[in-house]
Design a protein around this motif. Structure first.
Motif, PDB file in Angstrom:
ATOM      1  N   GLU A   1       0.811  -1.217   0.000  1.00  0.00           N
ATOM      2  CA  GLU A   1       0.000   0.000   0.000  1.00  0.00           C
ATOM      3  C   GLU A   1       0.841   1.262   0.000  1.00  0.00           C
ATOM      4  O   GLU A   1       0.470   2.256  -0.616  1.00  0.00           O
ATOM      5  CB  GLU A   1      -0.922   0.013   1.217  1.00  0.00           C
ATOM      6  N   ALA A   2       1.962   1.258   0.725  1.00  0.00           N
ATOM      7  CA  ALA A   2       2.741   2.489   0.890  1.00  0.00           C
ATOM      8  C   ALA A   2       4.102   2.174   1.496  1.00  0.00           C
ATOM      9  O   ALA A   2       4.293   1.106   2.081  1.00  0.00           O
ATOM     10  CB  ALA A   2       1.990   3.454   1.826  1.00  0.00           C
ATOM     11  N   VAL A   3       5.027   3.131   1.363  1.00  0.00           N
ATOM     12  CA  VAL A   3       6.293   2.994   2.081  1.00  0.00           C
ATOM     13  C   VAL A   3       5.973   2.976   3.574  1.00  0.00           C
ATOM     14  O   VAL A   3       4.950   3.505   4.012  1.00  0.00           O
ATOM     15  CB  VAL A   3       7.283   4.134   1.745  1.00  0.00           C
ATOM     16  N   GLN A   4       6.863   2.355   4.339  1.00  0.00           N
ATOM     17  CA  GLN A   4       6.630   2.185   5.775  1.00  0.00           C
ATOM     18  C   GLN A   4       7.839   2.674   6.561  1.00  0.00           C
ATOM     19  O   GLN A   4       8.981   2.557   6.110  1.00  0.00           O
ATOM     20  CB  GLN A   4       6.393   0.704   6.097  1.00  0.00           C
ATOM     21  N   TRP A   5       7.569   3.186   7.751  1.00  0.00           N
ATOM     22  CA  TRP A   5       8.602   3.623   8.696  1.00  0.00           C
ATOM     23  C   TRP A   5       8.373   2.884  10.002  1.00  0.00           C
ATOM     24  O   TRP A   5       7.248   2.834  10.508  1.00  0.00           O
ATOM     25  CB  TRP A   5       8.494   5.118   8.942  1.00  0.00           C
TER      26      TRP A   5
ATOM     27  N   SER B   1       4.641   4.312  10.770  1.00  0.00           N
ATOM     28  CA  SER B   1       3.847   5.212   9.942  1.00  0.00           C
ATOM     29  C   SER B   1       4.016   4.805   8.489  1.00  0.00           C
ATOM     30  O   SER B   1       4.915   4.026   8.155  1.00  0.00           O
ATOM     31  CB  SER B   1       4.230   6.671  10.184  1.00  0.00           C
ATOM     32  N   ALA B   2       3.148   5.326   7.637  1.00  0.00           N
ATOM     33  CA  ALA B   2       3.128   4.927   6.233  1.00  0.00           C
ATOM     34  C   ALA B   2       3.014   6.146   5.322  1.00  0.00           C
ATOM     35  O   ALA B   2       2.612   7.224   5.756  1.00  0.00           O
ATOM     36  CB  ALA B   2       1.950   3.986   5.988  1.00  0.00           C
ATOM     37  N   GLY B   3       3.355   5.943   4.054  1.00  0.00           N
ATOM     38  CA  GLY B   3       3.197   6.984   3.043  1.00  0.00           C
ATOM     39  C   GLY B   3       3.944   8.258   3.386  1.00  0.00           C
ATOM     40  O   GLY B   3       5.081   8.209   3.863  1.00  0.00           O
ATOM     41  N   PRO B   4       3.311   9.417   3.175  1.00  0.00           N
ATOM     42  CA  PRO B   4       3.972  10.685   3.476  1.00  0.00           C
ATOM     43  C   PRO B   4       4.344  10.823   4.949  1.00  0.00           C
ATOM     44  O   PRO B   4       5.324  11.494   5.278  1.00  0.00           O
ATOM     45  CB  PRO B   4       2.942  11.743   3.092  1.00  0.00           C
ATOM     46  N   ASP B   5       3.593  10.176   5.826  1.00  0.00           N
ATOM     47  CA  ASP B   5       3.940  10.207   7.253  1.00  0.00           C
ATOM     48  C   ASP B   5       5.257   9.474   7.491  1.00  0.00           C
ATOM     49  O   ASP B   5       6.065   9.884   8.330  1.00  0.00           O
ATOM     50  CB  ASP B   5       2.822   9.586   8.096  1.00  0.00           C
ATOM     51  N   ALA B   6       5.495   8.386   6.746  1.00  0.00           N
ATOM     52  CA  ALA B   6       6.761   7.659   6.845  1.00  0.00           C
ATOM     53  C   ALA B   6       7.903   8.514   6.304  1.00  0.00           C
ATOM     54  O   ALA B   6       8.991   8.547   6.884  1.00  0.00           O
ATOM     55  CB  ALA B   6       6.670   6.340   6.073  1.00  0.00           C
ATOM     56  N   ILE B   7       7.642   9.218   5.220  1.00  0.00           N
ATOM     57  CA  ILE B   7       8.664  10.103   4.650  1.00  0.00           C
ATOM     58  C   ILE B   7       8.982  11.223   5.634  1.00  0.00           C
ATOM     59  O   ILE B   7      10.149  11.555   5.856  1.00  0.00           O
ATOM     60  CB  ILE B   7       8.198  10.645   3.285  1.00  0.00           C
ATOM     61  N   ALA B   8       7.956  11.793   6.257  1.00  0.00           N
ATOM     62  CA  ALA B   8       8.173  12.846   7.261  1.00  0.00           C
ATOM     63  C   ALA B   8       8.999  12.317   8.429  1.00  0.00           C
ATOM     64  O   ALA B   8       9.891  13.005   8.928  1.00  0.00           O
ATOM     65  CB  ALA B   8       6.832  13.391   7.757  1.00  0.00           C
ATOM     66  N   ALA B   9       8.730  11.088   8.859  1.00  0.00           N
ATOM     67  CA  ALA B   9       9.498  10.496   9.965  1.00  0.00           C
ATOM     68  C   ALA B   9      10.958  10.294   9.555  1.00  0.00           C
ATOM     69  O   ALA B   9      11.870  10.566  10.342  1.00  0.00           O
ATOM     70  CB  ALA B   9       8.868   9.167  10.389  1.00  0.00           C
ATOM     71  N   LEU B  10      11.190   9.835   8.336  1.00  0.00           N
ATOM     72  CA  LEU B  10      12.556   9.678   7.851  1.00  0.00           C
ATOM     73  C   LEU B  10      13.278  11.024   7.851  1.00  0.00           C
ATOM     74  O   LEU B  10      14.405  11.135   8.321  1.00  0.00           O
ATOM     75  CB  LEU B  10      12.539   9.097   6.436  1.00  0.00           C
ATOM     76  N   LEU B  11      12.607  12.046   7.336  1.00  0.00           N
ATOM     77  CA  LEU B  11      13.220  13.372   7.249  1.00  0.00           C
ATOM     78  C   LEU B  11      13.470  13.983   8.622  1.00  0.00           C
ATOM     79  O   LEU B  11      14.428  14.742   8.799  1.00  0.00           O
ATOM     80  CB  LEU B  11      12.353  14.301   6.398  1.00  0.00           C
ATOM     81  N   ALA B  12      12.630  13.649   9.593  1.00  0.00           N
ATOM     82  CA  ALA B  12      12.781  14.204  10.944  1.00  0.00           C
ATOM     83  C   ALA B  12      14.118  13.829  11.569  1.00  0.00           C
ATOM     84  O   ALA B  12      14.636  14.566  12.411  1.00  0.00           O
ATOM     85  CB  ALA B  12      11.638  13.738  11.840  1.00  0.00           C
TER      86      ALA B  12
ATOM     87  N   ILE C   1      13.344  20.282   8.290  1.00  0.00           N
ATOM     88  CA  ILE C   1      12.348  21.332   8.036  1.00  0.00           C
ATOM     89  C   ILE C   1      11.311  20.830   7.032  1.00  0.00           C
ATOM     90  O   ILE C   1      10.107  21.017   7.225  1.00  0.00           O
ATOM     91  CB  ILE C   1      13.033  22.628   7.538  1.00  0.00           C
ATOM     92  N   ALA C   2      11.769  20.155   5.984  1.00  0.00           N
ATOM     93  CA  ALA C   2      10.839  19.580   5.001  1.00  0.00           C
ATOM     94  C   ALA C   2       9.922  18.550   5.668  1.00  0.00           C
ATOM     95  O   ALA C   2       8.715  18.509   5.400  1.00  0.00           O
ATOM     96  CB  ALA C   2      11.613  18.948   3.850  1.00  0.00           C
ATOM     97  N   GLY C   3      10.493  17.735   6.554  1.00  0.00           N
ATOM     98  CA  GLY C   3       9.690  16.738   7.264  1.00  0.00           C
ATOM     99  C   GLY C   3       8.645  17.382   8.155  1.00  0.00           C
ATOM    100  O   GLY C   3       7.506  16.922   8.234  1.00  0.00           O
ATOM    101  N   ALA C   4       9.023  18.481   8.819  1.00  0.00           N
ATOM    102  CA  ALA C   4       8.067  19.204   9.656  1.00  0.00           C
ATOM    103  C   ALA C   4       6.946  19.782   8.794  1.00  0.00           C
ATOM    104  O   ALA C   4       5.779  19.765   9.186  1.00  0.00           O
ATOM    105  CB  ALA C   4       8.777  20.310  10.443  1.00  0.00           C
ATOM    106  N   GLY C   5       7.309  20.262   7.627  1.00  0.00           N
ATOM    107  CA  GLY C   5       6.296  20.785   6.711  1.00  0.00           C
ATOM    108  C   GLY C   5       5.308  19.712   6.295  1.00  0.00           C
ATOM    109  O   GLY C   5       4.102  19.963   6.200  1.00  0.00           O
ATOM    110  N   LEU C   6       5.786  18.491   6.081  1.00  0.00           N
ATOM    111  CA  LEU C   6       4.897  17.382   5.711  1.00  0.00           C
ATOM    112  C   LEU C   6       3.920  17.027   6.829  1.00  0.00           C
ATOM    113  O   LEU C   6       2.862  16.467   6.563  1.00  0.00           O
ATOM    114  CB  LEU C   6       5.718  16.140   5.366  1.00  0.00           C
TER     115      LEU C   6
END
Length: 134
Positions: A52-56, A64-75, A83-88
């Motif tokens: 379904e989505a990338v996973q963190w 978390s999954a999808g953009p939330d997983a990407i935000a967690a990675l960036l955090a 900053i990009a992760g916080a924006g997400l």
């Protein structure tokens, strides 16, 4: 030392290219690997979730999954990426990010670097993302 894990679809060329970008350009201490080579049981993930989505999976077990997983990675990355992760995570951006993520997931075989192998069967796409609107 235990590390957070970012899991993507290794059968998808587009997803693999994105993961390679992460590994080359984003300073993260996370393990980035295709779900096909991950110990999903140990991570507490299922194949369906990974389709379904990338996973963190954080070191604390938070998932978390999808953009939330990407935000967690960036955090957990360099300052600009944090900053990009916080924006997400900002609610209006997060809502839009999920819409964009679903569109990209549905059309990943058409993305740069994508191949026909990236395309999920229509039945699976409809189950995951809803019927196609055009």
């Amino acid at each position: 030392m235990k590390r957070s894990t970012f899991v993507y679809d290794g059968d998808c060329a587009f997803c693999t290219r994105c993961a390679e970008f992460i590994e080359r350009r984003i300073p993260t201490g996370a393990t980035v690997l295709p779900w096909q080579f991950a110990d999903l049981d140990r991570l507490g993930l299922t194949e369906t979730e990974c389709e379904e989505a990338v996973q963190w999976v954080g070191v604390d077990g938070h998932r978390s999954a999808g953009p939330d997983a990407i935000a967690a990675l960036l955090a957990g990355s360099g300052r600009l990426w944090r900053i990009a992760g916080a924006g997400l995570r900002f609610p209006p951006v997060r809502a839009a990010a999920w819409s964009v993520y679903r569109w990209v997931a549905r059309n990943r075989h058409r993305m740069p670097g994508g191949t026909a192998a990236c395309s999920l069967p229509q039945e699976t796409r409809d189950r995951l993302y809803g019927p196609s609107t055009g």
